[in-house]
Write a protein that holds these residues in place. Structure first.
Motif, PDB file in Angstrom:
ATOM      1  N   UNK A 290       0.844  -1.197   0.000  1.00  0.00           N
ATOM      2  CA  UNK A 290       0.000   0.000   0.000  1.00  0.00           C
ATOM      3  C   UNK A 290       0.877   1.243   0.000  1.00  0.00           C
ATOM      4  N   UNK A 291       0.484   2.268  -0.772  1.00  0.00           N
ATOM      5  CA  UNK A 291       1.253   3.509  -0.890  1.00  0.00           C
ATOM      6  C   UNK A 291       0.749   4.536   0.128  1.00  0.00           C
TER       7      UNK A 291
ATOM      8  N   UNK B 237       4.318   4.984  13.481  1.00  0.00           N
ATOM      9  CA  UNK B 237       3.399   4.386  12.513  1.00  0.00           C
ATOM     10  C   UNK B 237       4.089   4.110  11.181  1.00  0.00           C
ATOM     11  N   UNK B 238       4.949   5.033  10.740  1.00  0.00           N
ATOM     12  CA  UNK B 238       5.678   4.835   9.486  1.00  0.00           C
ATOM     13  C   UNK B 238       6.593   3.623   9.589  1.00  0.00           C
ATOM     14  N   UNK B 239       7.289   3.503  10.698  1.00  0.00           N
ATOM     15  CA  UNK B 239       8.172   2.348  10.887  1.00  0.00           C
ATOM     16  C   UNK B 239       7.380   1.043  10.890  1.00  0.00           C
ATOM     17  N   UNK B 240       6.224   1.041  11.553  1.00  0.00           N
ATOM     18  CA  UNK B 240       5.387  -0.166  11.589  1.00  0.00           C
ATOM     19  C   UNK B 240       4.850  -0.492  10.197  1.00  0.00           C
ATOM     20  N   UNK B 241       4.424   0.519   9.462  1.00  0.00           N
ATOM     21  CA  UNK B 241       3.891   0.300   8.113  1.00  0.00           C
ATOM     22  C   UNK B 241       4.982  -0.232   7.189  1.00  0.00           C
ATOM     23  N   UNK B 242       6.180   0.308   7.296  1.00  0.00           N
ATOM     24  CA  UNK B 242       7.299  -0.201   6.478  1.00  0.00           C
ATOM     25  C   UNK B 242       7.576  -1.662   6.812  1.00  0.00           C
ATOM     26  N   UNK B 243       7.589  -1.976   8.101  1.00  0.00           N
ATOM     27  CA  UNK B 243       7.841  -3.353   8.531  1.00  0.00           C
ATOM     28  C   UNK B 243       6.766  -4.300   8.025  1.00  0.00           C
TER      29      UNK B 243
ATOM     30  N   UNK C   3       5.342  -3.982   5.163  1.00  0.00           N
ATOM     31  CA  UNK C   3       5.436  -4.084   3.716  1.00  0.00           C
ATOM     32  C   UNK C   3       4.807  -2.954   2.933  1.00  0.00           C
ATOM     33  N   UNK C   4       4.412  -1.869   3.594  1.00  0.00           N
ATOM     34  CA  UNK C   4       3.837  -0.726   2.886  1.00  0.00           C
ATOM     35  C   UNK C   4       4.941   0.107   2.244  1.00  0.00           C
ATOM     36  N   UNK C   5       4.583   0.791   1.183  1.00  0.00           N
ATOM     37  CA  UNK C   5       5.465   1.740   0.501  1.00  0.00           C
ATOM     38  C   UNK C   5       5.150   3.104   1.121  1.00  0.00           C
TER      39      UNK C   5
END
Length: 90
Positions: free
Chosen positions: A27-28, A48-54, A56-58
């Motif tokens: 997801x972007x 939240x950004x770190x969790x989203x990256x972990x 698999x989000x872009x």
């Protein structure tokens, strides 16, 4: 991801421990936050950004120096956010 092509949270936070990879993988997301936000600390967006990256989000995070809780103003006025949102597809 089944209903939206992207997300652009502004001065947001959340519950990073509930971020699921199956829900946001690929997801972007473009997130924005004011460094001097007294209402929602910038650390909330960073987490939240770190969790989203972990998961698999872009995802990217843009912070604004000397900006408080009104970070939607520079997000919409000083970036290509509107064009980026309009260019995303499912």
């Amino acid at each position: 991801p089944r209903y939206f092509s992207c997300a652009a949270p502004i001065c947001g936070g959340g519950t990073p421990w509930e971020t699921r990879s199956s829900a946001i993988q690929g997801f972007r997301i473009r997130a924005f936050h004011g460094i001097d936000d007294p209402s929602v600390l910038v650390r909330c967006s960073i987490d939240m950004v770190e969790a989203a990256r972990s998961a698999g989000a872009d995802v990217t995070l843009e912070t604004f120096d000397k900006v408080g809780h009104g970070s939607w103003v520079p997000a919409y006025e000083n970036t290509d956010l509107i064009e980026w949102l309009a260019s995303q597809t499912l």
